[in-house]
Design an enzyme around this catalytic site. Structure first.
Site, mmCIF file in Angstrom:
data_model
loop_
_atom_site.group_PDB
_atom_site.id
_atom_site.type_symbol
_atom_site.label_atom_id
_atom_site.label_comp_id
_atom_site.label_asym_id
_atom_site.label_seq_id
_atom_site.Cartn_x
_atom_site.Cartn_y
_atom_site.Cartn_z
ATOM 1 N N CYS A 95 12.023 -5.402 -9.841
ATOM 2 C CA CYS A 95 11.207 -4.380 -10.507
ATOM 3 C C CYS A 95 12.082 -3.226 -10.979
ATOM 4 C CB CYS A 95 10.121 -3.862 -9.563
ATOM 5 S SG CYS A 95 8.801 -5.071 -9.349
ATOM 6 N N ARG A 130 -2.080 -11.800 1.722
ATOM 7 C CA ARG A 130 -2.123 -12.286 0.347
ATOM 8 C C ARG A 130 -1.605 -11.147 -0.524
ATOM 9 N NH1 ARG A 130 -8.702 -11.710 -0.776
ATOM 10 N NH2 ARG A 130 -8.777 -9.614 0.085
ATOM 11 N N TRP A 181 -13.298 -7.174 8.571
ATOM 12 C CA TRP A 181 -12.108 -7.918 8.991
ATOM 13 C C TRP A 181 -11.990 -7.714 10.508
ATOM 14 C CZ3 TRP A 181 -7.517 -7.222 4.991
ATOM 15 C CH2 TRP A 181 -7.925 -7.698 3.762
ATOM 16 N N GLU A 237 -18.084 -10.505 -7.352
ATOM 17 C CA GLU A 237 -18.307 -10.533 -5.904
ATOM 18 C C GLU A 237 -19.322 -9.443 -5.597
ATOM 19 O OE1 GLU A 237 -14.652 -10.252 -3.668
ATOM 20 O OE2 GLU A 237 -13.636 -11.717 -4.932
ATOM 21 N N ASN A 265 -6.616 -12.623 -8.443
ATOM 22 C CA ASN A 265 -7.708 -11.969 -7.730
ATOM 23 C C ASN A 265 -7.329 -10.523 -7.442
ATOM 24 O OD1 ASN A 265 -10.337 -12.700 -6.082
ATOM 25 N ND2 ASN A 265 -9.142 -11.318 -4.796
ATOM 26 N N GLU A 266 -8.108 -9.603 -7.983
ATOM 27 C CA GLU A 266 -7.927 -8.167 -7.698
ATOM 28 C C GLU A 266 -6.463 -7.729 -7.769
ATOM 29 O OE1 GLU A 266 -9.926 -7.251 -4.021
ATOM 30 O OE2 GLU A 266 -11.864 -7.165 -5.016
ATOM 31 N N CYS A 277 5.879 -10.301 -5.954
ATOM 32 C CA CYS A 277 6.315 -9.342 -6.983
ATOM 33 C C CYS A 277 5.826 -9.834 -8.344
ATOM 34 C CB CYS A 277 7.835 -9.246 -6.965
ATOM 35 S SG CYS A 277 8.479 -8.504 -8.486
HETATM 36 C C1 GAL Z 1 -12.511 -8.682 -2.193
HETATM 37 C C2 GAL Z 1 -11.670 -9.909 -2.455
HETATM 38 C C3 GAL Z 1 -12.251 -11.122 -1.763
HETATM 39 C C4 GAL Z 1 -12.558 -10.781 -0.353
HETATM 40 C C5 GAL Z 1 -13.494 -9.606 -0.274
HETATM 41 C C6 GAL Z 1 -13.829 -9.225 1.142
HETATM 42 O O1 GAL Z 1 -11.827 -7.532 -2.432
HETATM 43 O O2 GAL Z 1 -11.583 -10.187 -3.826
HETATM 44 O O3 GAL Z 1 -11.330 -12.182 -1.817
HETATM 45 O O4 GAL Z 1 -11.357 -10.512 0.299
HETATM 46 O O5 GAL Z 1 -12.883 -8.513 -0.888
HETATM 47 O O6 GAL Z 1 -12.760 -8.659 1.837
#
Ligand code: GAL
Length: 667
Positions: A153, A104, A308, A300, A142-143, A108
């Protein structure tokens, strides 16, 4: 009602399961759920064909349990049909490699075509949900992060530079491109600082980092504008990554958000440790609070072992509750756990949610449900309060970026240095705000400025006025070395701070790993303190108007000053020319606390954090036992515990391992 919830992926599970999940969420006390931030391929399965029916049903199931929703715009994770059709949307990394599909954040942020697809999905979503009573807010993407070095760029960077410098002469002179014959005669010659070009010109490299940060700020703004045109009622946020993330200027990113949120993972597969330094999440929270000077949300909050490829250490009993309360203590105005149920598929199969893979609610669910019940009882009182501080630390993204380009010493990390200085105050239960170097400092008694390596005249003036009016400022080595173009200043160091600090950095020594220089204190208050330690860097100081606080005792500069203090106006400026070990940081923190009289929330044993939130004359003391042993805390007066029995507590109380109290003075 205190916003309390969980991140949920209904698209991962059979629809028959949704009502059971919603029921269990309600039983845990959840009133908010974040949805859809990675659901682009379900929301737009083919270009231009949108499908919101499944999301409508999920929102309805949640609404039936009085759970409201934050929707993520799904742009962090573009669908395969899009990336296959337009491979030039893939980001190019700093090694010059074009990414491929499979993860993910592969896009760009400057690509006009990605902007078009973003407009389409975000517009369709907001048109569908702007009036929906169950949707209270939006999380954009997201982040954000990860710099791109692609040809799009590169030309956007050239335009950005034209905007900044107006003429090539100005740019050539600011960067000093005469060095190695880099004088540009056309904007289109200017490269991006990818590894394929070797060690770049520091001026170019810093501007690229600023440009890359601005790129995400602009991309976020593109989405904010679409949302704001159609909805005023729903709030807009983005989930940031706390103090540690260092590739975006978070002050810029936060400016047009309604509220800041962030993702808190104290223990993950990437920080595979048994123990946790509680000052880490505390500094992150202070940084997030300081972006807008307002309560933030945790979007979160860790719910289980994170992993992972690896499975990180299981949160010990009590830790999920403790970590959540620590954020609340530092100003969280909402708290959302990541994630609801542990995924059976995908990269994050082992990033555990509150429910196990097989959907069983176990110990972690029960612990969070307890927190839910407590927040139902005390949440509203907590929400009225704010964090108040008399100490500030200045976070400079310009300096942080510039140290990424040139750390100066292989053992030096701006972030670790910052954390070490913060930790010494955190361990003493002294609240510290983290603010931008241009912020109004007049409300602080003590301001700590980790190396302002890149220093603008505006920041120097801000510091001068602060000290003149009576403040105590602490500056560090490598301050004032660079101008805004990342060129070394043509004046004695610490450059624009030399007069304020009353000191001249006549020379310096960059120290190899393992080489230390011990420091002898020169003021009566420190006469009985253990000698300090200097590492990594040693500025050799010649005081002008400053007095000497410590001197080196070794090497060819034995006897020369390492730390000084200068009276200036009604205040004083301390200059620290080296980096200490933890004991030295502690000695200096004790000395500065005593000199400035900044308040200690409560004196408590090591590992017991005490943080205050205030509202008018109300003061809530969060007492957090980060250790695995019972700890005795002396109260000094009678309190009652907002999340405990009604009987008042006084004298010495025993706090169970990882337990939390929220104390308010008993009448
Ligand atoms: C965060 C992210 C989530 C998930 C979580 C755990 O950084 O926003 O989508 O990936 O980490 O890896």
């Amino acid at each position: 009602m205190y916003p309390f919830g969980v991140d949920y992926y209904p698209e991962h599970w059979p629809e028959e399961r949704w009502p059971i999940d919603a029921q269990l969420m309600a039983e845990a006390g959840f009133n908010i759920v974040r949805l859809a931030e990675f659901a682009w391929s379900r929301l737009e399965p083919q270009e231009g064909r949108f499908d919101f029916a499944w999301l409508d049903r999920a929102i309805e199931v949640l609404a039936a349990h009085s759970i409201r929703v934050i929707l993520g715009t799904p742009t962090a994770s573009p669908p395969p049909w899009l990336m296959q059709a337009h491979p030039d949307l893939y980001r190019v990394d700093d090694q010059g490699r074009r990414l491929t599909f499979g993860n993910r954040r592969e896009y760009c942020p400057n690509h006009p075509l990605y902007h078009d697809y973003t407009r389409a999905i975000v517009t369709a979503m907001v048109e569908h949900y702007a009036e929906h009573a169950g949707v209270v807010g939006w999380q954009i993407d997201n982040e954000f992060g990860d710099r791109c070095y692609c040809p799009v760029c590169r030309s956007a960077f050239q335009s950005w530079l034209q905007n900044r410098y107006a003429t090539l002469d100005t740019l050539n002179s600011a960067w000093g491109t005469i060095f190695w014959s880099h004088v540009y005669t056309d904007w289109s010659q200017i490269p991006v600082p990818a590894a394929t070009g070797g060690s770049p010109n520091p001026g170019l490299a810093l501007d690229y980092d600023r440009f890359a940060s601005d790129s995400y700020v602009a991309y976020q703004q593109l989405q904010i504008d679409i949302l704001r045109r159609r909805t005023a009622r729903q709030f807009v946020t983005h989930n940031l990554m706390g103090f540690k993330y260092d590739k975006i200027n978070y002050y810029d990113l936060a400016r047009s958000l309604d509220l800041v949120s962030w993702d808190n993972y104290p223990r993950t597969q990437w920080s595979f440790t048994a123990g946790i330094d509680p000052s880490g999440p505390a500094l992150a929270a202070a940084t997030m609070y300081g972006l807008k000077g307002q309560p933030f949300w945790v979007m979160e909050q860790q719910a289980g072992p994170g992993g992972w490829e690896l499975v990180s250490v299981m949160p010990r009993p009590g830790e999920l509750r403790l970590w959540a309360y620590q954020q609340i203590a530092h100003g969280a105005g909402g708290l959302v756990f990541f994630r609801w149920r542990t995924a059976r598929y995908g990269t994050e199969q082992y990033w555990h949610g509150l429910l196990e893979h097989d959907a069983r609610p176990g110990r972690r669910y029960a612990e969070v449900a307890r927190l839910g019940a407590e927040l139902r009882q005390a949440g509203e009182q907590i929400q009225e309060t704010r964090v108040e501080t008399q100490v500030a630390m200045l976070l400079s993204y310009d300096s942080r970026f510039a140290f990424q380009i040139q750390p100066n010493n292989p053992g030096y990390s701006y972030a670790e240095h910052f954390q070490a200085v913060y930790r010494a105050f955190h361990e003493r239960n002294v609240a510290v705000a983290v603010v931008d170097a241009t912020a109004d400092l007049s409300g602080y008694r003590l301001v700590l400025a980790p190396p302002l390596y890149v220093l603008s005249p505006a920041v120097a003036t801000n510091l001068e006025s602060y000290v003149r009016a009576g403040g105590t400022l602490v500056c560090f080595f490598r301050s004032g070395v660079k101008d805004e173009a990342n060129a070394v200043v043509n004046r004695p160091l610490p450059g624009l701070l030399a007069e304020l600090c009353g000191v001249d950095v006549t020379s310096y020594d960059s120290l190899p790993a393992g080489v230390e220089n011990s420091l002898e204190w020169g003021v009566p208050e420190l006469a009985h303190a253990a000698p300090g330690i200097g590492r990594a860097w040693a500025d050799i100081l010649t005081p002008g108007s400053a007095e000497v606080i410590a001197r080196y005792t070794q090497d060819y500069y034995a006897g020369q000053p390492a730390i000084t203090r200068n009276r200036y106006g009604s205040g004083s400026a301390v200059y620290i020319g080296t980096i200490g070990d933890s004991a030295t940081h502690a000695t200096l923190a004790d000395w500065l606390i005593a000199q400035t009289g900044v308040p200690v929330a409560l004196t408590a044993p090591a590992g017991v954090e005490v943080t205050a939130r205030n509202h008018g004359t109300r003061r809530l003391l969060f007492v957090l036992n980060h250790t695995e042993l019972p700890q005795e805390v002396k109260l000094g007066r009678a309190y009652h515990n907002l999340i405990g029995e009604p009987t008042p507590l006084e004298g010495t109380l025993t706090l169970a391992p990882r337990d939390v109290l929220i104390l308010e003075k008993a009448e």
